[in-house]
Design a protein around this motif. Structure first.
Motif, mmCIF file in Angstrom:
data_model
loop_
_atom_site.group_PDB
_atom_site.id
_atom_site.type_symbol
_atom_site.label_atom_id
_atom_site.label_comp_id
_atom_site.label_asym_id
_atom_site.label_seq_id
_atom_site.Cartn_x
_atom_site.Cartn_y
_atom_site.Cartn_z
ATOM 1 N N LYS A 78 0.567 -58.235 -32.198
ATOM 2 C CA LYS A 78 -0.365 -57.116 -32.024
ATOM 3 C C LYS A 78 -1.590 -57.277 -32.904
ATOM 4 O O LYS A 78 -1.627 -58.113 -33.798
ATOM 5 C CB LYS A 78 0.318 -55.797 -32.316
ATOM 6 N N THR A 79 -2.561 -56.426 -32.624
ATOM 7 C CA THR A 79 -3.797 -56.380 -33.393
ATOM 8 C C THR A 79 -4.050 -54.937 -33.790
ATOM 9 O O THR A 79 -3.947 -54.037 -32.957
ATOM 10 C CB THR A 79 -4.978 -56.905 -32.556
ATOM 11 N N VAL A 80 -4.386 -54.711 -35.071
ATOM 12 C CA VAL A 80 -4.732 -53.388 -35.578
ATOM 13 C C VAL A 80 -6.181 -53.461 -36.051
ATOM 14 O O VAL A 80 -6.534 -54.361 -36.814
ATOM 15 C CB VAL A 80 -3.813 -52.960 -36.739
ATOM 16 N N THR A 81 -7.008 -52.520 -35.601
ATOM 17 C CA THR A 81 -8.427 -52.524 -35.951
ATOM 18 C C THR A 81 -8.828 -51.171 -36.514
ATOM 19 O O THR A 81 -8.476 -50.138 -35.950
ATOM 20 C CB THR A 81 -9.290 -52.828 -34.706
ATOM 21 N N GLY A 82 -9.571 -51.196 -37.631
ATOM 22 C CA GLY A 82 -10.083 -49.975 -38.234
ATOM 23 C C GLY A 82 -11.585 -50.090 -38.483
ATOM 24 O O GLY A 82 -12.098 -51.186 -38.696
ATOM 25 N N ARG A 83 -12.279 -48.953 -38.450
ATOM 26 C CA ARG A 83 -13.733 -48.922 -38.671
ATOM 27 C C ARG A 83 -14.061 -48.818 -40.142
ATOM 28 O O ARG A 83 -13.351 -48.148 -40.893
ATOM 29 C CB ARG A 83 -14.360 -47.743 -37.946
ATOM 30 N N ILE A 84 -15.173 -49.452 -40.506
ATOM 31 C CA ILE A 84 -15.712 -49.352 -41.862
ATOM 32 C C ILE A 84 -17.158 -48.906 -41.715
ATOM 33 O O ILE A 84 -17.932 -49.533 -40.993
ATOM 34 C CB ILE A 84 -15.667 -50.708 -42.602
ATOM 35 N N PHE A 85 -17.523 -47.843 -42.416
ATOM 36 C CA PHE A 85 -18.902 -47.361 -42.405
ATOM 37 C C PHE A 85 -19.548 -47.772 -43.734
ATOM 38 O O PHE A 85 -19.086 -47.370 -44.793
ATOM 39 C CB PHE A 85 -18.950 -45.837 -42.254
ATOM 40 N N ILE A 86 -20.633 -48.542 -43.652
ATOM 41 C CA ILE A 86 -21.361 -48.971 -44.833
ATOM 42 C C ILE A 86 -22.662 -48.182 -44.898
ATOM 43 O O ILE A 86 -23.431 -48.159 -43.930
ATOM 44 C CB ILE A 86 -21.654 -50.497 -44.816
ATOM 45 N N ARG A 87 -22.918 -47.533 -46.032
ATOM 46 C CA ARG A 87 -24.150 -46.748 -46.228
ATOM 47 C C ARG A 87 -25.249 -47.607 -46.769
ATOM 48 O O ARG A 87 -25.080 -48.515 -47.506
ATOM 49 C CB ARG A 87 -23.943 -45.616 -47.219
#
Length: 175
Positions: free
Chosen positions: A166-175
């Protein structure tokens, strides 16, 4: 035929759970390699199919995907405290903090032990910009990604964890 029936059952299930409370229920996937994955339904935002993938969108923003060809069967079942704990151990939990961030990002992946994984950072277009880790995962992997040192432009990035099933993906917000 099996994939079509699977999609129909998922649709019916989502319709029914939208009318009732999903606490205590889970979707259990039985994979061809003998592994069992349990997803607590109250943690889900939606389930979608993309080409040959089953995509699980969680409320925390993470996306988990499996190849349909790797799924042997499934069932909807009541979750118990024991299966919820087992689910956390095998499912693969991805935590990214702080989020949004301006420089240092902590990435914590918890999942099945003794499994080869790849952890990488992707830009907003899905291009790999950095490989953070490749090797054997031992219950918990904690990494630091320094976006400030890399001079990463503000925007949305993704952390992707890939294992053999499987693949798990999460978002990263860079300011």
């Amino acid at each position: 035929m099996r994939i079509g029936a699977f999609r129909f059952c998922i649709f019916i299930f989502l319709f029914i759970t939208s009318l009732t409370c999903a606490h205590g229920q889970q979707l259990v996937l039985y994979l061809l390699n003998g592994e069992v994955e349990a997803i607590v339904l109250s943690d889900l935002r939606s389930i979608k199919f993309d080409s040959n993938l089953l995509l699980i969108y969680q409320k925390n923003g993470n996306v988990i995907s499996w190849n349909m060809a790797d799924i042997n069967s499934y069932q909807f079942d009541l979750a118990t405290a024991a299966t919820s704990k087992d689910n956390q151990d095998t499912m693969g939990a991805l935590r990214i903090y702080p989020n949004p961030a301006s420089d240092i990002v902590e990435i914590e992946y918890t999942g099945a032990k003794n499994r080869n994984i790849l952890i990488e950072i992707l830009d907003g277009n899905g291009r790999r910009i950095e490989e953070l880790y490749q090797g054997v995962h031992m219950a918990k992997t904690l990494l630091r990604w320094d976006a400030g040192v890399k001079r990463i432009a503000p925007g949305i990035y993704y952390c992707r964890v890939i294992s053999n099933t499987k693949t798990v993906t999460g978002r990263i917000f860079i300011r």
